[in-house]
Design a protein around this motif. Structure first.
Motif, PDB file in Angstrom:
ATOM      1  N   ASN A  69      50.207  46.553  31.126  1.00  0.00           N
ATOM      2  CA  ASN A  69      51.390  46.238  31.941  1.00  0.00           C
ATOM      3  C   ASN A  69      51.391  44.785  32.395  1.00  0.00           C
ATOM      4  O   ASN A  69      51.625  44.468  33.562  1.00  0.00           O
ATOM      5  N   GLY A  70      51.103  43.905  31.457  1.00  0.00           N
ATOM      6  CA  GLY A  70      51.295  42.484  31.696  1.00  0.00           C
ATOM      7  C   GLY A  70      50.152  41.705  32.290  1.00  0.00           C
ATOM      8  O   GLY A  70      50.281  40.492  32.523  1.00  0.00           O
ATOM      9  N   LYS A  71      49.001  42.347  32.521  1.00  0.00           N
ATOM     10  CA  LYS A  71      47.862  41.612  33.075  1.00  0.00           C
ATOM     11  C   LYS A  71      46.601  42.445  32.911  1.00  0.00           C
ATOM     12  O   LYS A  71      46.667  43.652  32.653  1.00  0.00           O
ATOM     13  N   PRO A  72      45.420  41.804  33.079  1.00  0.00           N
ATOM     14  CA  PRO A  72      44.172  42.562  32.990  1.00  0.00           C
ATOM     15  C   PRO A  72      43.925  43.346  34.274  1.00  0.00           C
ATOM     16  O   PRO A  72      44.101  42.832  35.374  1.00  0.00           O
ATOM     17  N   ARG A  73      43.485  44.599  34.101  1.00  0.00           N
ATOM     18  CA  ARG A  73      43.211  45.473  35.235  1.00  0.00           C
ATOM     19  C   ARG A  73      41.893  46.188  34.959  1.00  0.00           C
ATOM     20  O   ARG A  73      41.677  46.652  33.847  1.00  0.00           O
ATOM     21  N   GLY A  74      41.050  46.300  35.970  1.00  0.00           N
ATOM     22  CA  GLY A  74      39.801  47.022  35.779  1.00  0.00           C
ATOM     23  C   GLY A  74      38.593  46.172  36.108  1.00  0.00           C
ATOM     24  O   GLY A  74      38.598  45.378  37.045  1.00  0.00           O
ATOM     25  N   LEU A  96      41.778  43.286  39.299  1.00  0.00           N
ATOM     26  CA  LEU A  96      40.690  42.978  38.373  1.00  0.00           C
ATOM     27  C   LEU A  96      39.447  42.598  39.170  1.00  0.00           C
ATOM     28  O   LEU A  96      39.530  41.831  40.130  1.00  0.00           O
ATOM     29  N   HIS A  97      38.310  43.157  38.774  1.00  0.00           N
ATOM     30  CA  HIS A  97      37.023  42.718  39.300  1.00  0.00           C
ATOM     31  C   HIS A  97      36.286  41.981  38.189  1.00  0.00           C
ATOM     32  O   HIS A  97      36.288  42.420  37.036  1.00  0.00           O
ATOM     33  N   VAL A  98      35.634  40.881  38.537  1.00  0.00           N
ATOM     34  CA  VAL A  98      34.802  40.140  37.595  1.00  0.00           C
ATOM     35  C   VAL A  98      33.393  40.058  38.151  1.00  0.00           C
ATOM     36  O   VAL A  98      33.189  39.629  39.297  1.00  0.00           O
ATOM     37  N   CYS A  99      32.432  40.485  37.350  1.00  0.00           N
ATOM     38  CA  CYS A  99      31.008  40.353  37.695  1.00  0.00           C
ATOM     39  C   CYS A  99      30.357  39.527  36.594  1.00  0.00           C
ATOM     40  O   CYS A  99      30.350  39.938  35.423  1.00  0.00           O
ATOM     41  N   ALA A 123      41.704  41.105  26.562  1.00  0.00           N
ATOM     42  CA  ALA A 123      42.647  41.926  25.793  1.00  0.00           C
ATOM     43  C   ALA A 123      42.335  43.410  25.953  1.00  0.00           C
ATOM     44  O   ALA A 123      43.243  44.252  25.960  1.00  0.00           O
ATOM     45  N   GLN A 124      41.073  43.730  26.100  1.00  0.00           N
ATOM     46  CA  GLN A 124      40.675  45.130  26.251  1.00  0.00           C
ATOM     47  C   GLN A 124      41.180  45.719  27.562  1.00  0.00           C
ATOM     48  O   GLN A 124      41.467  46.919  27.638  1.00  0.00           O
ATOM     49  N   LEU A 125      41.291  44.883  28.592  1.00  0.00           N
ATOM     50  CA  LEU A 125      41.721  45.370  29.905  1.00  0.00           C
ATOM     51  C   LEU A 125      43.199  45.124  30.182  1.00  0.00           C
ATOM     52  O   LEU A 125      43.689  45.499  31.251  1.00  0.00           O
ATOM     53  N   TRP A 126      43.899  44.529  29.235  1.00  0.00           N
ATOM     54  CA  TRP A 126      45.283  44.121  29.463  1.00  0.00           C
ATOM     55  C   TRP A 126      46.200  45.342  29.431  1.00  0.00           C
ATOM     56  O   TRP A 126      46.248  46.084  28.466  1.00  0.00           O
ATOM     57  N   ARG A 172      39.044  51.485  28.560  1.00  0.00           N
ATOM     58  CA  ARG A 172      40.265  50.961  29.164  1.00  0.00           C
ATOM     59  C   ARG A 172      40.039  50.505  30.590  1.00  0.00           C
ATOM     60  O   ARG A 172      40.899  49.852  31.173  1.00  0.00           O
ATOM     61  N   GLN A 173      38.884  50.850  31.148  1.00  0.00           N
ATOM     62  CA  GLN A 173      38.579  50.518  32.532  1.00  0.00           C
ATOM     63  C   GLN A 173      37.628  49.331  32.671  1.00  0.00           C
ATOM     64  O   GLN A 173      37.691  48.603  33.657  1.00  0.00           O
ATOM     65  N   ARG A 174      36.733  49.160  31.700  1.00  0.00           N
ATOM     66  CA  ARG A 174      35.772  48.063  31.808  1.00  0.00           C
ATOM     67  C   ARG A 174      35.542  47.422  30.452  1.00  0.00           C
ATOM     68  O   ARG A 174      35.575  48.066  29.418  1.00  0.00           O
ATOM     69  N   ALA A 175      35.338  46.112  30.493  1.00  0.00           N
ATOM     70  CA  ALA A 175      35.065  45.341  29.273  1.00  0.00           C
ATOM     71  C   ALA A 175      33.863  44.444  29.532  1.00  0.00           C
ATOM     72  O   ALA A 175      33.587  44.061  30.672  1.00  0.00           O
ATOM     73  N   VAL A 176      33.161  44.106  28.456  1.00  0.00           N
ATOM     74  CA  VAL A 176      31.900  43.364  28.572  1.00  0.00           C
ATOM     75  C   VAL A 176      31.897  42.202  27.588  1.00  0.00           C
ATOM     76  O   VAL A 176      32.251  42.362  26.424  1.00  0.00           O
ATOM     77  N   MET A 177      31.490  41.046  28.067  1.00  0.00           N
ATOM     78  CA  MET A 177      31.226  39.894  27.207  1.00  0.00           C
ATOM     79  C   MET A 177      29.736  39.608  27.293  1.00  0.00           C
ATOM     80  O   MET A 177      29.227  39.219  28.340  1.00  0.00           O
TER      81      MET A 177
END
Length: 255
Positions: free
Chosen positions: A151-156, A188-191, A146-149, A74-79
């Motif tokens: 309360n209405g937006k992606p967080r994490g 949201l952080h994006v790396c 979708a994994q980080l979504w 729920r905190q981080r997602a990976v592509m």
């Protein structure tokens, strides 16, 4: 800024040596470097898919290995780079896979909103394995969002390994504009691993340059994208110009 995700003296033999860095909410960071520099391996360490030989990666002061898998999901997602699936599901079902860590009642409309946001609505009903490489990348980005979504937006924390490699010019621009927009509110952080230095310069808040498993330069684009630095670590003869609108550095190969 909120609590960062920290890598402290991280090594992974024989690929990476003594990497220390901080990733903060609300920024878009580009991992750059020549082939074999260790970018994808570092991404896997920062996401908890690999355990370092020495040093540690922490999120909210907790070592990644100590997080419960569902809580971390729920905190981080990976592509990742490779997006082929072993089953042939329709696009909307693949995107909905990202909701697995959350209860069914949480953000029932999340998938619909994300499909619209990422330009995947036109792909509805098509089988994932029949899509082009670029279309698959767009769907996998939507799944990760979708994994980080919540309360209405992606967080994490969103980690992307070469997310623009199969995209045409329009979709490269759309993806990076979207990621920049989503990080703007600081939740949201994006790396992202990026090979196109000009895209990195235009949209990343910070560049991290790896070479032969070590972190050799870090900072804003004007601090990292210098001809002598790029020649030293890429071996290419380049010239640096300025983008006509943003004045960010742009890299040109010398003929």
């Amino acid at each position: 800024m909120g609590n960062p995700l920290l890598a402290s003296g991280v090594s992974y033999s024989p690929v990476l040596r003594d990497i220390t860095l901080s990733l903060f909410p609300g920024e878009l960071v580009a991992l750059i470097g020549p082939n074999g520099a260790g970018k994808s391996t570092l991404l896997r360490l920062l996401t908890g898919y690999l355990t370092p030989d020495s040093g540690q990666c922490t999120l909210n002061d907790i070592v990644l290995d100590a997080w419960a898998p569902q809580t971390l999901s729920r905190q981080r997602a990976v592509m990742r780079q490779q997006s082929q699936l072993g089953f042939d599901w329709p696009v909307e079902a693949v995107i909905a896979m990202g909701r697995a860590p959350w209860p069914p009642s949480d953000d029932r409309d999340a998938v619909e909103r994300i499909m619209t946001l990422t330009g995947c609505s036109a792909l509805r009903g098509r089988k994932f394995n029949a899509l082009s490489g670029g279309e698959q990348q767009r769907v996998q980005l939507a799944r990760a969002l979708a994994q980080l979504w919540h309360n209405g937006k992606p967080r994490g924390w969103l980690f992307l390994d070469e997310p623009t490699s199969a995209l045409d010019l329009y979709h490269q621009q759309h993806l990076l504009r979207l990621l920049k927009q989503l990080t703007a509110d600081g939740e949201l952080h994006v790396c992202a691993v990026l090979h196109d230095l000009n895209l990195a310069a235009l949209w990343a808040d910070r560049l991290i340059l790896l070479h032969q498993g070590t972190l050799v330069a870090e900072g804003r684009a004007p601090e990292v994208l210098k001809a002598d630095i790029l020649h030293r670590y890429y071996g290419a003869d380049v010239r640096i110009g300025a983008h006509p609108q943003s004045q960010t550095p742009q890299v040109f190969l010398s003929p």
